[in-house]
Design an enzyme around this catalytic site. Structure first.
Site, PDB file in Angstrom:
ATOM      1  CD  GLU A   1      12.190   0.208   4.434  1.00  0.00           C
ATOM      2  OE1 GLU A   1      11.193   0.817   4.004  1.00  0.00           O
ATOM      3  OE2 GLU A   1      12.923  -0.488   3.699  1.00  0.00           O
TER       4      GLU A   1
ATOM      5  CG  ASP B   1      15.035  -1.444   0.779  1.00  0.00           C
ATOM      6  OD1 ASP B   1      14.155  -0.589   0.992  1.00  0.00           O
ATOM      7  OD2 ASP B   1      14.846  -2.475   0.107  1.00  0.00           O
TER       8      ASP B   1
END
Length: 736
Positions: free
Chosen positions: A406, A370
């Site tokens: 990401e 993330d």
């Protein structure tokens, strides 16, 4: 401005229950390690003046029954060994030192702290003023400079000593090749919370996810890997708790080694570790990989007004990036209040130890990081050669699993799509936006779409990466579902109680004429066709496709594009399907079957676009609607909304694991995002050939084999077609 307070004499009895026999212990490994005869405890804190191990009998205990001072310290690691201690022991730490927030130091011995290396953590935090290191009731702006003296033990999570032993029964990881991978992003609780065929006590748990009917669902769909939204132990934010909401997604980690306890079906006293391993074993036995969505970029402790749960009270300046010229405040590249300090060797060690633990002890197959740009930041900016990325690449364990970034954060220069190094896959945000714009009918999109369909070589090829670097997705947990993407122009997040101000406003969505649900059959048909167009584009693009939970049947969140706090039917998978749901599921399953059986749909290398020796045919060819090659003028034209992609599988120069050359047939992928029908003229070499109609998004039930096609084919408005040329020689040989 209040003055910084020095620690007061604590009300905690540091001499409480000193009957335990203790040995010096060892500084490694960090955390609580059971060796069959006792437990070694080791905690890093460079700036603490004293560390105390607190022991509890029950999770409901309001205070510890023993508080033992650690007297041994090696390389800033405090350690102790307690013989005869058994798994299941509840514990935490109290750490002494100066309370000087203006200099980045926030020690507070009144606060019970979670072990950063805890392999299991029990229960939820019971929010109260005691959980904060400063007097939260104060309205003064500088209230965090004052140390609070309430004992937080009653409402805090406790760490748990576990026995790491487990019988994997010789079941090995599937090790699915990257180019054969199809990812399904899923929430552990949300997927089974309403499953009618699962015992209610198992719904929403690791055991629920491991049930045969759940695994069979994924096998029937055809995905090769499930990507779990965060399962590291996370915190339900106080602000959400006060509103009656919860942190459903789990992007609020506090325990990087501990599986979230609330997903355990049998309690939270360490059973969650066994249940998690049983789940992984079941998926591996079925040949399905498990990837974890991990959140190492920040923690649940927030900014200077956040709670004191773990790192903040153990060594704030070591674990967090602080503002250089005002160390009271945190660098916030994530929009969540803090950023983990990957420039500190011990913080880097924490992350690497965590990754290795999940690969070796928990048998995980890969990670999706993330806001990975935050982890890659050097002193000032995102750098490809940052310490974190270098460390992963040289690690013999972590470097061998699937690594997905990401590739952005909220800081300056944080958008790094295409800039991560070899070995990394990336969530391709440019793919998502390009495909959305094209099917919405925007102008000047065919050039961008061609790049995305063919694997985004413009982003990855020059750095030595392959099509598998592109994780293609159209929707994900964050944003509209696929059904909502074609049903809403605007977000509808009122249920989040933030005045509809949260969530992304720029969604590149189109409601097909009416906002939200409608009875208009024409709009309903168009929405279903658009969903088929999106899903077909995703599955037939080079790279690795990722399907978001429920998109395969048409799950809706009723226009909410930020369900992070909706742990309810808004976000859960709905197993009560109507005919449209079933039809779209079957359509999606058929697409995956085609991809799986067609090597040219999942190439390991980029297309060359060159001529094949002696044939005058290219491995990939871009066609206009008149059957001729696209020109520079066509690519730059704003009004072109139709495109043909010819793939020649006979021109492939790829080989299987045993060195055999891979071959495939000739395919035509035809797309028309125009609102009217458009005639497509076949190229001269392909006229009057026989074709199998594999996909027709306008007539989804249509599957015609060995169809003789004349010079033209009508491309219906907003539709996609996949044709495969019939090899007549093979057909004749087959019939002999």
């Amino acid at each position: 401005m209040p003055e910084t307070m020095e620690p007061e004499i604590s009300e905690i009895s540091y001499s409480k229950n000193t009957d335990y026999k203790t040995w010096p212990g060892k500084p490694y490994p960090l955390g609580a390690t059971y060796d069959g005869q006792g437990v070694n405890f080791a905690l890093f804190s460079e700036n603490a003046s004293a560390v105390y191990l607190c022991l509890f009998d029950n999770s409901s205990d309001k205070e510890e029954h023993a508080c033992i001072k650690l007297t041994e310290q090696t390389d800033h690691v405090w350690h102790i060994y307690i013989p005869d201690m058994q798994p299941g022991q509840l514990y935490g730490y109290r750490v002494d030192g100066p309370y000087d927030p203006q200099n980045g130091v926030r020690f507070n011995q009144h606060k019970l702290l979670i072990d950063p290396y805890a392999k299991a953590i029990n229960g939820k935090i019971e929010w109260s003023s005691a959980i904060f290191g400063y007097p939260i009731s104060s309205e003064e702006e500088d209230r965090d400079l004052i140390m609070d003296t309430e004992n937080s033990a009653a409402g805090m999570n406790k760490s748990i000593v576990i026995d790491s032993g487990f019988d994997w029964e010789g079941i090995e990881k599937p090790n699915t090749p990257l180019h054969k991978t199809i990812i399904y992003e899923v929430h552990v609780k949300g997927f089974t919370a309403q499953h009618p065929d699962i015992d209610p006590e198992l719904r929403g748990t690791y055991k629920g996810m491991a049930q045969p009917q759940v695994i069979e669902y994924f096998k029937q769909l055809g995905v090769t890997a499930i990507e779990l939204l965060p399962i590291h132990h996370f915190v339900n934010d106080k602000d959400l708790d006060d509103k009656g909401l919860s942190n459903y997604w789990g992007y609020n980690s506090i325990g990087f080694f501990a599986p979230y306890s609330e997903y355990s079906s049998s309690g939270n006293m360490g059973e969650q570790v066994i249940e998690f391993k049983e789940m992984i074993k079941a998926y591996h036995q079925a040949g399905i990989e498990v990837i974890l969505d991990v959140v190492y970029n920040h923690t649940a402790e927030g900014n200077h007004y956040g709670p004191t749960l773990c790192f903040k009270g153990i060594d704030n300046a070591a674990y967090y990036r602080l503002v250089e010229d005002n160390r009271r405040y945190y660098m916030d590249y994530t929009g969540t209040g803090n950023s983990l300090n990957m420039l500190n060797a011990r913080s880097l060690q924490l992350v690497m130890d965590s990754l290795r633990y999940w690969v070796t002890e928990m048998q995980i197959d890969g990670f999706r990081f993330d806001l990975a740009s935050t982890l890659a930041r050097g002193l000032h900016a995102v750098g490809k050669l940052s310490t974190f990325l270098d460390t992963i690449h040289q690690d013999p364990i972590v470097s061998q699993v699937k690594l997905i970034a990401e590739p952005w954060d909220v800081g300056e220069g944080g958008y790094q799509v295409g800039n991560f190094p070899v070995q990394w896959g990336e969530w391709n945000g440019k793919y998502r936006d390009s495909v959305r714009r094209f099917w919405k009918g925007d102008e000047s999109q065919v050039g961008e779409l061609a790049n995305r369909l063919s694997g985004s070589s413009d982003l990855y090829e020059s750095t030595g990466r392959k099509p598998t670097a592109s994780i293609n997705f159209i929707t994900a947990h964050d944003g509209f579902t696929l059904h909502d993407l074609v049903s809403y122009n605007e977000k509808h997040n009122e249920a989040n109680q933030e005045g509809n101000n949260d969530g992304e406003s720029h969604n590149l969505s189109w409601n097909c004429g009416v906002e939200g649900p409608t009875d208009d059959p024409d709009i309903i048909e168009l929405r279903e066709r658009q969903k088929r167009n999106f899903m077909s584009t995703l599955i037939f693009s080079q790279g690795i496709p990722m399907i978001s939970m429920g998109d395969e049947y048409g799950r809706t969140q009723h226009g909410n594009n930020n369900v992070y706090c909706q742990d309810n039917e808004i976000s859960w998978f709905n197993w009560n399907w109507d005919e449209k749901h079933q039809a779209f599921y079957e359509f999606t399953r058929r697409l995956i079957e085609i991809r799986t059986s067609s090597p040219i749909m999942r190439r390991r290398r980029f297309f060359l676009g060159r001529k094949v020796h002696g044939s005058g045919v290219k491995d990939i060819r871009w066609l206009r609607t008149d059957g001729k090659d696209m020109t520079k003028k066509d690519w730059n034209s704003s009004y072109v909304r139709c495109l043909g992609m010819q793939l020649n599988g006979k021109a492939m120069e790829e080989y299987d694991e045993r060195g055999n050359q891979i071959s495939d047939g000739v395919y035509l992928l035809l797309v028309n995002s125009y609102w009217e029908d458009v005639p497509f003229t076949f190229p001269k070499r392909l006229r009057n050939a026989h074709w199998d109609v594999l996909v027709d998004s306008y007539q989804p039930e249509r599957m015609e084999e060995d169809k003789l096609v004349s010079e033209e084919l009508t491309l219906h408005s907003r539709s996609l077609y996949l044709l495969k040329k019939v090899d007549r020689r093979k057909k004749k040989h087959k019939h002999k």
